[in-house]
Each structure stands twice: as C-alpha cells, then as structure tokens.
Design a protein around this motif. Structure first.
Motif, short mmCIF file in Angstrom:
data_model
loop_
_atom_site.label_atom_id
_atom_site.label_comp_id
_atom_site.label_asym_id
_atom_site.label_seq_id
_atom_site.Cartn_x
_atom_site.Cartn_y
_atom_site.Cartn_z
N GLN A 110 0.81 -1.22 0.00
CA GLN A 110 0.00 0.00 0.00
C GLN A 110 0.84 1.27 0.00
OE1 GLN A 110 -3.66 0.23 2.27
NE2 GLN A 110 -3.39 -1.86 3.00
N LEU A 111 2.13 1.16 -0.21
CA LEU A 111 3.00 2.33 -0.17
C LEU A 111 2.65 3.30 -1.30
CD1 LEU A 111 5.37 3.60 1.35
CD2 LEU A 111 6.90 2.56 -0.33
N GLU A 112 2.34 4.54 -0.93
CA GLU A 112 1.95 5.55 -1.90
C GLU A 112 2.96 6.69 -2.02
OE1 GLU A 112 -1.87 6.92 -0.70
OE2 GLU A 112 -2.89 5.01 -1.13
N PRO A 114 16.36 1.52 -5.46
CA PRO A 114 15.96 0.11 -5.49
C PRO A 114 14.71 -0.08 -6.34
CG PRO A 114 15.17 1.10 -3.48
CD PRO A 114 15.93 2.18 -4.21
N GLU A 115 14.22 -1.29 -6.40
CA GLU A 115 12.98 -1.55 -7.11
C GLU A 115 11.82 -0.95 -6.32
OE1 GLU A 115 10.53 -5.34 -9.01
OE2 GLU A 115 12.54 -5.60 -8.17
N LEU A 116 10.89 -0.32 -7.05
CA LEU A 116 9.82 0.42 -6.41
C LEU A 116 8.47 -0.28 -6.62
CD1 LEU A 116 10.90 3.97 -7.63
CD2 LEU A 116 11.35 2.94 -5.39
N PRO A 117 7.58 -0.20 -5.64
CA PRO A 117 6.26 -0.83 -5.78
C PRO A 117 5.37 -0.04 -6.75
CG PRO A 117 6.39 0.36 -3.71
CD PRO A 117 7.76 0.42 -4.31
N PRO A 118 4.49 -0.69 -7.47
CA PRO A 118 3.65 -0.01 -8.47
C PRO A 118 2.56 0.87 -7.87
CG PRO A 118 3.02 -2.32 -8.30
CD PRO A 118 4.24 -2.15 -7.44
N THR A 119 2.40 0.86 -6.56
CA THR A 119 1.35 1.65 -5.90
C THR A 119 1.75 3.10 -5.64
OG1 THR A 119 2.15 0.80 -3.78
CG2 THR A 119 0.30 -0.36 -4.79
N GLU A 147 13.65 1.84 -17.47
CA GLU A 147 12.21 1.63 -17.29
C GLU A 147 11.82 1.48 -15.81
OE1 GLU A 147 11.12 -1.69 -19.72
OE2 GLU A 147 11.39 -0.58 -21.59
N ALA A 148 12.50 2.20 -14.97
CA ALA A 148 12.24 2.12 -13.52
C ALA A 148 10.84 2.59 -13.15
CB ALA A 148 13.28 2.95 -12.78
N PHE A 149 10.26 3.52 -13.93
CA PHE A 149 8.95 4.08 -13.59
C PHE A 149 7.85 3.61 -14.55
CE2 PHE A 149 12.26 7.30 -12.60
CZ PHE A 149 12.22 7.19 -11.23
N LYS A 150 8.17 2.69 -15.42
CA LYS A 150 7.23 2.26 -16.45
C LYS A 150 5.94 1.66 -15.87
CE LYS A 150 6.80 -0.91 -20.36
NZ LYS A 150 7.50 -1.94 -21.20
N ASP A 151 6.07 0.84 -14.86
CA ASP A 151 4.91 0.13 -14.30
C ASP A 151 4.25 0.86 -13.13
OD1 ASP A 151 5.26 -1.94 -16.14
OD2 ASP A 151 6.69 -2.98 -14.82
N LEU A 152 4.66 2.06 -12.88
CA LEU A 152 4.06 2.84 -11.80
C LEU A 152 2.87 3.62 -12.36
CD1 LEU A 152 6.82 2.03 -10.60
CD2 LEU A 152 6.93 4.25 -9.50
N HIS A 153 1.77 2.94 -12.59
CA HIS A 153 0.64 3.51 -13.30
C HIS A 153 -0.15 4.51 -12.46
CE1 HIS A 153 1.44 0.70 -16.48
NE2 HIS A 153 1.27 -0.35 -15.68
N GLU A 154 0.16 4.64 -11.17
CA GLU A 154 -0.52 5.61 -10.31
C GLU A 154 0.35 6.82 -10.00
OE1 GLU A 154 -3.66 5.12 -9.51
OE2 GLU A 154 -3.68 3.16 -10.48
N LEU A 155 1.58 6.83 -10.50
CA LEU A 155 2.53 7.89 -10.17
C LEU A 155 2.08 9.23 -10.74
CD1 LEU A 155 5.24 8.49 -8.81
CD2 LEU A 155 6.35 8.09 -11.03
#
Length: 316
Positions: free
Chosen positions: A186-188, A201-206, A225-233
């Motif tokens: 749940q890390l935002e 480091p690797e970041l959670p997609p949340t 592509e560190a931020f590619k899957d962070l669809h809520e960023l």
C-alpha cells in the motif's frame, strides 16, 4: 372614710377596665385554637427520635432521583474500564511480550517511547537514530527525518502491510536493499530527499509520489524503465542530482516532473510525445522543470506538441 372611698373607686375602675371589650380583633390561623390540647385529632407528641427520622425522610424525598440512587444503602460497584484494564498497542494487539509502547528497539526502549506515536503515525524526527526502529504492525505513516540513518535493510519495513508513507528526509542514507520497498502493498509516498543515495531500489507499483531530490543519482542511479509500471505515479521529483538523461518511459498518470539542477544535455523528440502519432495528447503532464540543466530546449521543438504547457528551462 376618705381612704375607704378612694380604695372603692380604684377597685371599681380596675373592674371596668378589665371588663371592657378588646377593640382589635386577633385572628388565629389554627382551627383547633379553642379545642383543648388533649382532644386534638392528631396530638403533637414530641419524640426526638421520631422527629429525626421524619426529617431524614423529608430530605431524602426532596433530593432528585439520580441523587437518591447514590445515597442507596446498597454498596456501589465500580464498572471496570475495558480500555484501561486491557491496554492495546498501536496495532491493537496485546501488550504482552512487546510492551505497551511498541516493539523494543536496539537501544532497549520501546519505539513509541523513543519516538512519538499518534494513532497509526510514528514520528521519529531528530532523535539521532542510526537505523530504522522496529515499527508497530499497523503503522500507516512513518517519519524519521533529520537523523543519522545510513542504510535501509531488507526487513526494516517487513510485514508493514498498511504503510502508506515513508519520509526519511535529511539522513545519511547511501545504501538501500533492493527489496526494502518492493514488498509494501500500500505504499503511496516515498520521500528520500537530502541523502547520499547513488542508486534507487525496485519500487512498488502503488506509488503516487516520489521525491529523491538532493542525492547522488547519476547515469546508473536509475535503472531502465524504472517508472514504467508505476501507473498511479503523479509526482516525480529528482532535482539536484547527477542525472544526464530523462528516465524513460514515463507513466501516463504523471502530472509533475521536476529535474532541475542535473546534468541533462539532450532530449529525444519522443520523450514526452509520440512523433508517429500526431493526434496523441498528454493532458496530465502540466508541470515539467528542466531549468538548471545544460540543455537547449529549442533544439527539439516537436517534443512538446502534445503537452498542455511548455517545460520550464533554457529555450536559447
């Protein structure tokens, strides 16, 4: 003879005065005034004990009902306070084993005694900590700014499934384990501002908010592509580092990108827009800061065609 006459006249005057009617009428309230005391229907018998009992009865009757209950002869029993008798931790668990003020730290003190716990928020600002203290399981927001933390280990935030914000501003952090944040569901918000970090480091997609400004991130500091899957960023702040490129691709949800005061020298025309799709519009990204970089934005005029606003930076 004269003396006898004077005495007789004096006696006659005295009788006359005594027999004269009283002109002022005196009215008595009692209907029993002319009845002898023994013939009264309710004789007034003076009894000290009875009078005392009667007085107590009258006083008790005059008190409000709620006060009368408190004067009852039955013994009062105090209701046990459940919250007071069964203290809870910040995570609602029993205090047995770990203490009522949270898990024990390496200094031998509970976390919530060493720091400040308000609800599910833990404040450890400016306590000269050199490591992340053990946190209660229900921790939602964690602040540990202005300390001496140098390293974030793999299990520092393990099993903190409710954690939404981590703020470690102004520490000495130079090393972060690869899995330190990845397993937080749940890390935002992640704030690592003003540290000595060389690689993320690797970041959670949340994540919705990232601030790693004022660190030492260089060419290899941010993986591809560190931020590619962070669809809520929505907000990404990487100011005052040593980046020489813009980390791509950027998620469509991004609203603000701050990269000022780095070493970015060039930008591709597909960095923000899609040159093969002139109908593409990126309305969310309204705040781009590239000032303080050795880059001439005028060299890539078509790179901003899909944006609602031009980036802030050197246009000459």
């Amino acid at each position: 003879m004269q003396t006898f006459v004077n005495i007789f006249l004096g006696f006659f005057i005295f009788e006359s005065v005594g027999a004269a009617p009283i002109t002022d009428t005196i009215i008595y309230d009692s209907e029993f005034y002319d009845i002898p005391l023994g013939e009264l229907p309710h004789p007034f018998v003076y009894d000290e004990n009875e009078q005392s009992d009667q007085l107590e009865t009258e006083i008790g009757t005059a008190l409000p009902a709620i006060i009368q209950e408190s004067y009852s002869s039955a013994p009062l029993t105090e209701e046990p306070d459940e919250d007071a008798s069964t203290p809870k931790l910040i995570d609602g668990s029993s205090p047995q084993g770990s203490g009522v003020l949270g898990p024990q730290t390496q200094d031998g003190l509970p976390t919530c005694l060493l720091c400040t716990c308000l609800g599910t928020t833990v404040y450890c600002d400016d306590h000269e900590l050199d490591a992340i203290p053990p946190l209660p399981k229900k921790t939602t927001y964690f602040y540990s700014r202005y300390n001496r933390i140098r390293k974030i280990n793999r299990n520092d935030f393990a099993k903190l499934n409710n954690l939404k914000r981590i703020d470690l501003t102004a520490n000495f952090i130079s090393e972060i384990h690869e899995d330190a944040f990845r397993r937080l569901p749940q890390l935002e918000e992640l704030v690592l501002r003003d540290n000595r970090i060389r690689q993320l480091p690797e970041l959670p997609p949340t994540l919705t908010f990232i601030d790693v400004s004022k660190n030492r991130l260089g060419r290899k500091g941010i993986r591809n592509e560190a931020f590619k899957d962070l669809h809520e960023l929505q907000h990404l702040y990487i100011t005052d580092n040593n980046l020489d490129h813009i980390p791509l691709p950027l998620p469509e949800s991004l609203q603000a990108l701050h990269l000022q005061n780095n070493n970015i020298q060039e930008m591709h025309e597909d960095t923000f827009c899609k040159m093969k799709d002139f109908t593409y519009v990126r309305r969310a990204l309204e705040d781009i800061r590239l000032d303080g970089n050795p880059i001439n934005l005028s060299k890539t005029p078509y790179a901003y065609m899909c944006l609602p606003r031009l980036p802030v930076g050197n246009l000459i």
